[in-house]
Design a protein around this motif. Structure first.
Motif, PDB file in Angstrom:
ATOM      1  N   THR A   1     -29.504 -25.695-102.392  1.00  0.00           N
ATOM      2  CA  THR A   1     -30.045 -26.734-103.254  1.00  0.00           C
ATOM      3  C   THR A   1     -28.939 -27.360-104.093  1.00  0.00           C
ATOM      4  O   THR A   1     -28.903 -28.581-104.269  1.00  0.00           O
ATOM      5  CB  THR A   1     -31.136 -26.146-104.173  1.00  0.00           C
ATOM      6  N   THR A   2     -28.019 -26.539-104.577  1.00  0.00           N
ATOM      7  CA  THR A   2     -26.888 -27.051-105.352  1.00  0.00           C
ATOM      8  C   THR A   2     -25.983 -27.911-104.477  1.00  0.00           C
ATOM      9  O   THR A   2     -25.510 -28.969-104.911  1.00  0.00           O
ATOM     10  CB  THR A   2     -26.104 -25.886-105.967  1.00  0.00           C
ATOM     11  N   ALA A   3     -25.754 -27.475-103.246  1.00  0.00           N
ATOM     12  CA  ALA A   3     -24.923 -28.257-102.327  1.00  0.00           C
ATOM     13  C   ALA A   3     -25.585 -29.601-102.008  1.00  0.00           C
ATOM     14  O   ALA A   3     -24.902 -30.632-101.945  1.00  0.00           O
ATOM     15  CB  ALA A   3     -24.675 -27.476-101.040  1.00  0.00           C
ATOM     16  N   ASP A   4     -26.905 -29.612-101.810  1.00  0.00           N
ATOM     17  CA  ASP A   4     -27.620 -30.868-101.575  1.00  0.00           C
ATOM     18  C   ASP A   4     -27.503 -31.801-102.773  1.00  0.00           C
ATOM     19  O   ASP A   4     -27.311 -33.009-102.620  1.00  0.00           O
ATOM     20  CB  ASP A   4     -29.104 -30.608-101.289  1.00  0.00           C
TER      21      ASP A   4
ATOM     22  N   ARG B   1     -25.070 -31.886-104.959  1.00  0.00           N
ATOM     23  CA  ARG B   1     -23.698 -32.427-104.984  1.00  0.00           C
ATOM     24  C   ARG B   1     -23.518 -33.533-103.947  1.00  0.00           C
ATOM     25  O   ARG B   1     -22.861 -34.538-104.206  1.00  0.00           O
ATOM     26  CB  ARG B   1     -22.698 -31.310-104.730  1.00  0.00           C
ATOM     27  N   ALA B   2     -24.129 -33.330-102.770  1.00  0.00           N
ATOM     28  CA  ALA B   2     -24.019 -34.341-101.716  1.00  0.00           C
ATOM     29  C   ALA B   2     -24.693 -35.642-102.142  1.00  0.00           C
ATOM     30  O   ALA B   2     -24.143 -36.731-101.936  1.00  0.00           O
ATOM     31  CB  ALA B   2     -24.640 -33.817-100.425  1.00  0.00           C
ATOM     32  N   TYR B   3     -25.887 -35.550-102.736  1.00  0.00           N
ATOM     33  CA  TYR B   3     -26.569 -36.752-103.226  1.00  0.00           C
ATOM     34  C   TYR B   3     -25.752 -37.440-104.313  1.00  0.00           C
ATOM     35  O   TYR B   3     -25.619 -38.668-104.323  1.00  0.00           O
ATOM     36  CB  TYR B   3     -27.950 -36.398-103.795  1.00  0.00           C
ATOM     37  N   THR B   4     -25.203 -36.643-105.223  1.00  0.00           N
ATOM     38  CA  THR B   4     -24.417 -37.215-106.314  1.00  0.00           C
ATOM     39  C   THR B   4     -23.169 -37.905-105.779  1.00  0.00           C
ATOM     40  O   THR B   4     -22.838 -39.028-106.196  1.00  0.00           O
ATOM     41  CB  THR B   4     -24.029 -36.118-107.326  1.00  0.00           C
ATOM     42  N   ASP B   5     -22.481 -37.255-104.850  1.00  0.00           N
ATOM     43  CA  ASP B   5     -21.286 -37.861-104.263  1.00  0.00           C
ATOM     44  C   ASP B   5     -21.624 -39.152-103.521  1.00  0.00           C
ATOM     45  O   ASP B   5     -20.918 -40.156-103.648  1.00  0.00           O
ATOM     46  CB  ASP B   5     -20.596 -36.887-103.312  1.00  0.00           C
TER      47      ASP B   5
ATOM     48  N   ALA C   1     -31.831 -28.404-108.203  1.00  0.00           N
ATOM     49  CA  ALA C   1     -30.690 -27.488-108.257  1.00  0.00           C
ATOM     50  C   ALA C   1     -30.650 -26.756-109.597  1.00  0.00           C
ATOM     51  O   ALA C   1     -30.402 -25.546-109.649  1.00  0.00           O
ATOM     52  CB  ALA C   1     -29.389 -28.247-108.026  1.00  0.00           C
ATOM     53  N   GLU C   2     -30.920 -27.482-110.661  1.00  0.00           N
ATOM     54  CA  GLU C   2     -30.938 -26.862-111.985  1.00  0.00           C
ATOM     55  C   GLU C   2     -32.017 -25.782-112.071  1.00  0.00           C
ATOM     56  O   GLU C   2     -31.774 -24.679-112.563  1.00  0.00           O
ATOM     57  CB  GLU C   2     -31.178 -27.927-113.050  1.00  0.00           C
ATOM     58  N   LEU C   3     -33.193 -26.077-111.560  1.00  0.00           N
ATOM     59  CA  LEU C   3     -34.281 -25.100-111.581  1.00  0.00           C
ATOM     60  C   LEU C   3     -33.973 -23.889-110.707  1.00  0.00           C
ATOM     61  O   LEU C   3     -34.284 -22.750-111.081  1.00  0.00           O
ATOM     62  CB  LEU C   3     -35.587 -25.755-111.131  1.00  0.00           C
TER      63      LEU C   3
END
Length: 99
Positions: free
Chosen positions: A44-47, A49-53, A73-75
């Motif tokens: 979830t954290t990697a997803d 980061r991918a969306y943010t990038d 990701a935060e949750l």
């Protein structure tokens, strides 16, 4: 994500007494649960980061997806931290017990 039945509830529904839950292999099942929870938080954290990038370089114009992914990701990370905290508290409480 599939939801598995609770053994005690499944036993009652099958006509077995409530105290006959299947406890064999419980350690392995709990370990698998924790491993899956950590892997899910990492994915979830990697997803996120991918969306943010993708949003930052202009590949995606949908800020809603990036915001939702960041919140998920935060949750997931907060849930993982809370599980760890509960495990540490339980371990500490067990170590305080007098034998």
């Amino acid at each position: 994500m599939a939801v598995s039945a609770i053994d005690a509830v499944a036993n009652v529904l099958n006509g077995k007494p409530a105290g006959t839950a299947n406890v064999s292999g419980g350690d392995a099942a709990f370990q698998d649960f924790l491993t899956q929870a950590i892997e899910s938080a990492e994915l979830t954290t990697a997803d996120s980061r991918a969306y943010t990038d993708a949003l930052l370089i202009g590949e995606v114009n949908d800020i809603h997806s990036a915001t939702i992914a960041a919140r998920e990701a935060e949750l997931a990370v907060n849930l993982t931290v809370q599980i760890r905290n509960r495990l540490v508290d339980a371990y500490t409480e067990i170590m305080r017990m007098q034998v």
